[in-house]
Design an enzyme around this catalytic site. Structure first.
Site, PDB file in Angstrom:
ATOM      1  N   CYS A  56       4.433   9.413   0.295  1.00 23.84           N
ATOM      2  CA  CYS A  56       3.070   9.929   0.210  1.00 23.84           C
ATOM      3  C   CYS A  56       2.985  10.901  -0.963  1.00 23.84           C
ATOM      4  CB  CYS A  56       2.708  10.644   1.510  1.00 23.84           C
ATOM      5  SG  CYS A  56       1.110  11.462   1.438  1.00 23.84           S
TER       6      CYS A  56
ATOM      7  N   ASN B 118       9.409   4.245   3.162  1.00 23.15           N
ATOM      8  CA  ASN B 118       9.444   3.779   4.554  1.00 23.15           C
ATOM      9  C   ASN B 118      10.811   3.200   4.842  1.00 23.15           C
ATOM     10  OD1 ASN B 118       6.481   3.296   3.557  1.00 23.15           O
ATOM     11  ND2 ASN B 118       6.375   3.381   5.780  1.00 23.15           N
TER      12      ASN B 118
ATOM     13  N   HIS C  43       5.693   4.174  12.688  1.00 20.62           N
ATOM     14  CA  HIS C  43       5.728   4.162  11.214  1.00 20.62           C
ATOM     15  C   HIS C  43       6.712   5.249  10.773  1.00 20.62           C
ATOM     16  CE1 HIS C  43       3.313   4.071   7.244  1.00 20.62           C
ATOM     17  NE2 HIS C  43       4.067   5.154   7.117  1.00 20.62           N
TER      18      HIS C  43
ATOM     19  N   HIS D 254       9.486   6.865   8.014  1.00 19.64           N
ATOM     20  CA  HIS D 254      10.060   6.947   6.661  1.00 19.64           C
ATOM     21  C   HIS D 254      11.541   7.285   6.804  1.00 19.64           C
ATOM     22  CE1 HIS D 254       6.518   6.691   3.895  1.00 19.64           C
ATOM     23  NE2 HIS D 254       5.927   6.711   5.089  1.00 19.64           N
TER      24      HIS D 254
ATOM     25  N   ARG E  13       0.833  -1.215   0.000  1.00 25.16           N
ATOM     26  CA  ARG E  13       0.000   0.000   0.000  1.00 25.16           C
ATOM     27  C   ARG E  13       0.868   1.266   0.000  1.00 25.16           C
ATOM     28  NH1 ARG E  13      -0.648   4.773   2.370  1.00 25.16           N
ATOM     29  NH2 ARG E  13      -0.285   3.847   4.401  1.00 25.16           N
ATOM     30  N   ASP E  14       1.593   1.511   1.077  1.00 25.64           N
ATOM     31  CA  ASP E  14       2.360   2.756   1.189  1.00 25.64           C
ATOM     32  C   ASP E  14       3.430   2.817   0.093  1.00 25.64           C
ATOM     33  OD1 ASP E  14       3.120   5.197   2.232  1.00 25.64           O
ATOM     34  OD2 ASP E  14       3.570   4.471   4.234  1.00 25.64           O
TER      35      ASP E  14
HETATM   36  N1  COA Z   1     -13.732   4.697  -3.503  1.00 22.26           N
HETATM   37  C1  COA Z   1     -13.983   4.905  -4.807  1.00 22.26           C
HETATM   38  N2  COA Z   1     -14.260   6.113  -5.317  1.00 22.26           N
HETATM   39  C2  COA Z   1     -14.296   7.151  -4.459  1.00 22.26           C
HETATM   40  C3  COA Z   1     -14.026   6.996  -3.104  1.00 22.26           C
HETATM   41  C4  COA Z   1     -13.721   5.709  -2.627  1.00 22.26           C
HETATM   42  N3  COA Z   1     -13.421   5.471  -1.374  1.00 22.26           N
HETATM   43  N4  COA Z   1     -14.131   8.197  -2.520  1.00 22.26           N
HETATM   44  C5  COA Z   1     -14.432   9.087  -3.470  1.00 22.26           C
HETATM   45  N5  COA Z   1     -14.534   8.453  -4.660  1.00 22.26           N
HETATM   46  C6  COA Z   1     -14.793   9.039  -5.960  1.00 22.26           C
HETATM   47  C7  COA Z   1     -16.104   9.765  -6.019  1.00 22.26           C
HETATM   48  O1  COA Z   1     -17.131   8.891  -6.413  1.00 22.26           O
HETATM   49  C8  COA Z   1     -15.825  10.805  -7.074  1.00 22.26           C
HETATM   50  O2  COA Z   1     -15.877  10.190  -8.352  1.00 22.26           O
HETATM   51  P1  COA Z   1     -16.400  10.984  -9.625  1.00 22.26           P
HETATM   52  O3  COA Z   1     -15.437  12.116  -9.815  1.00 22.26           O
HETATM   53  O4  COA Z   1     -16.339   9.967 -10.713  1.00 22.26           O
HETATM   54  O5  COA Z   1     -17.754  11.436  -9.233  1.00 22.26           O
HETATM   55  C9  COA Z   1     -14.375  11.176  -6.824  1.00 22.26           C
HETATM   56  O6  COA Z   1     -13.814  10.042  -6.178  1.00 22.26           O
HETATM   57  C10 COA Z   1     -14.230  12.393  -5.965  1.00 22.26           C
HETATM   58  O7  COA Z   1     -15.052  12.257  -4.824  1.00 22.26           O
HETATM   59  P2  COA Z   1     -15.175  13.310  -3.651  1.00 22.26           P
HETATM   60  O8  COA Z   1     -16.168  12.841  -2.664  1.00 22.26           O
HETATM   61  O9  COA Z   1     -15.355  14.688  -4.245  1.00 22.26           O
HETATM   62  O10 COA Z   1     -13.815  13.182  -2.965  1.00 22.26           O
HETATM   63  P3  COA Z   1     -12.531  14.108  -3.023  1.00 22.26           P
HETATM   64  O11 COA Z   1     -12.168  14.479  -4.410  1.00 22.26           O
HETATM   65  O12 COA Z   1     -12.723  15.166  -2.013  1.00 22.26           O
HETATM   66  O13 COA Z   1     -11.455  13.027  -2.540  1.00 22.26           O
HETATM   67  C11 COA Z   1     -10.608  11.248  -1.150  1.00 22.26           C
HETATM   68  C12 COA Z   1     -11.473  12.481  -1.241  1.00 22.26           C
HETATM   69  C13 COA Z   1     -10.199  11.057   0.279  1.00 22.26           C
HETATM   70  C14 COA Z   1     -11.402  10.058  -1.627  1.00 22.26           C
HETATM   71  C15 COA Z   1      -9.380  11.397  -2.046  1.00 22.26           C
HETATM   72  O14 COA Z   1      -8.767  12.621  -1.825  1.00 22.26           O
HETATM   73  C16 COA Z   1      -8.368  10.315  -1.832  1.00 22.26           C
HETATM   74  O15 COA Z   1      -8.610   9.135  -2.031  1.00 22.26           O
HETATM   75  N6  COA Z   1      -7.160  10.723  -1.479  1.00 22.26           N
HETATM   76  C17 COA Z   1      -6.047   9.835  -1.308  1.00 22.26           C
HETATM   77  C18 COA Z   1      -5.743   9.610   0.142  1.00 22.26           C
HETATM   78  C19 COA Z   1      -4.610   8.666   0.248  1.00 22.26           C
HETATM   79  O16 COA Z   1      -4.761   7.476   0.118  1.00 22.26           O
HETATM   80  N7  COA Z   1      -3.409   9.203   0.492  1.00 22.26           N
HETATM   81  C20 COA Z   1      -2.204   8.455   0.627  1.00 22.26           C
HETATM   82  C21 COA Z   1      -2.086   7.749   1.910  1.00 22.26           C
HETATM   83  S1  COA Z   1      -1.803   8.740   3.334  1.00 22.26           S
HETATM   84 ZN    ZN Z   2       3.857   6.263   5.336  1.00 23.78          ZN
END
Ligand code: COA
Ligand code: ZN
Length: 326
Positions: free
Chosen positions: A242, A251, A209, A211, A17-18
């Site tokens: 990230c 990490n 955790h 890095h 994942r990370d």
């Molecule tokens: N699974 C699948 N699709 C998802 C989802 C999920 N958990 N959450 C949101 N979506 C989709 C929505 O359906 C939407 O799709 P569309 O554009 O086709 O309509 C799109 O993503 C945006 O949704 P929204 O509710 O506006 O979310 P956002 O743009 O504010 O994003 C997160 C929020 C958290 C989902 C997004 O920023 C994210 O996944 N970030 C990554 C976080 C991460 O893993 N970081 C690294 C580890 S620390």
């Molecule tokens: Zn990390």
């Protein structure tokens, strides 16, 4: 100090994942499944398999369902996944994850950059997602990013960390991961924060955790062990970073940490030769060199052949000796 004997440490692999979330080239689903299946046999306590985020936010992990459904489940290993929101939680339940790993940042700026929410909004959402998990009797761990500093804000007050951890406990989390997202932590700070959190919340499972962005991953791990932390996230080969934290890199490498801890006498349950072999396979899979060191150098007692012409070197040295003795 550093008396490792008989102390059991739990090792969590977060590379799938990370690590993979940050790779430019997509790793095929079959290869991800093979990687996790291989890791399952190496003695880890937990493997973070994937994340149920939006596929546009993290395209590298857009195959979360397929991977989760197809991996082999080794008894005793916890298969966890990162869940950013309720939608992700519902997807994860459908795949029978063993644990929800929720995430928010101790820094307001990083929280907005990574999750598009303010911290109060994140806390409300964590509550909703935790409720989804707990109603299905799935345990909740919360990973708190930027505990030891934020690349955009600088120092993060310890009081903020303690307050957030307290709120996580209130939401029903049984585990909290203290994340050094961009390698800003240093050992005395790690010792202080780990000790404070453990003292304030003795019932909590705390995971470290780290890095390795500034080469302090190993010493920070030891500092946390000294402060009583018994569970750690790390990534095979040291892959990762990230995508929403400027300057983030991998990490601390699993093989580097486990190799050190085992020589010190800690019981990690993880097999170093197996890790080295898996790291070499991972390197072939992602097609570039890994930052880890032990998989390149080998274990510390790995024996090398003497240089070419060694017999002659020895004979000449002996002859010189006898000549000068005359
Ligand atoms: N699974 C699948 N699709 C998802 C989802 C999920 N958990 N959450 C949101 N979506 C989709 C929505 O359906 C939407 O799709 P569309 O554009 O086709 O309509 C799109 O993503 C945006 O949704 P929204 O509710 O506006 O979310 P956002 O743009 O504010 O994003 C997160 C929020 C958290 C989902 C997004 O920023 C994210 O996944 N970030 C990554 C976080 C991460 O893993 N970081 C690294 C580890 S620390
Ligand atoms: Zn990390």
């Amino acid at each position: 100090m550093f008396e490792g004997r008989a102390i059991k440490l739990k090792i969590n692999e977060v590379g799938p994942r990370d690590g993979l979330q940050n790779e430019a080239a997509f790793v095929e689903t079959d290869d991800k499944v093979r990687l996790v299946d291989h890791l399952s046999g190496l003695g880890y306590s937990k493997i973070e398999v994937t994340s149920f985020t939006s596929p546009t936010a993290i395209p590298a992990l857009r195959d979360a369902e397929a991977v989760m459904h197809r991996i082999r489940r080794e008894p005793g290993v916890v298969y966890t996944a990162l869940i950013p929101n309720v939608r992700g939680g519902e997807r994860a339940l459908e795949c029978r994850v063993d644990e929800f790993n929720l995430v928010m940042s101790a820094s307001e700026t990083h929280n907005l950059a990574n999750l598009r929410m303010t911290r109060p909004q994140s806390l409300r959402q964590l509550g909703d997602v935790a409720a989804v998990a707990l109603s299905a009797k799935v345990p909740v761990n919360i990973s708190l990013s930027c505990v030891f500093g934020c690349p955009m804000e600088g120092e993060v007050p310890q009081a903020t960390v303690l307050d957030l951890v307290g709120q996580f406990v209130g939401l029903g989390a049984t585990g909290v991961t203290l994340c050094d997202t961009t390698g800003m932590a240093y050992p005395t700070q790690v010792h202080g924060i780990c000790e404070s959190v453990a003292k304030a919340y003795p019932q909590l499972n705390i995971t470290g955790h780290f890095h390795n962005t500034r080469g302090m991953g190993l010493v920070n791990t030891l500092a946390a062990v000294e402060a009583g932390i018994r569970q750690f996230d790390m990534s095979l080969g040291g892959i990762g970073g990230c995508p929403y934290a400027p300057g983030a890199s991998g990490n601390v490498a699993t093989e580097d940490v486990v190799h050190m801890l085992q020589w010190m006498g800690y019981d990690t349950g993880v097999d170093v030769p197996g890790l080295i072999q898996a790291a070499h396979e991972l390197e072939r899979l992602i097609g570039h060199e890994l930052p880890a060191q032990v998989s390149r150098a080998g274990e510390r007692l790995k024996r090398h052949e003497p240089p070419a012409g060694f017999d002659e070197i020895r004979e000449r040295a002996i002859a010189r000796n006898t000549a000068s003795a005359k």
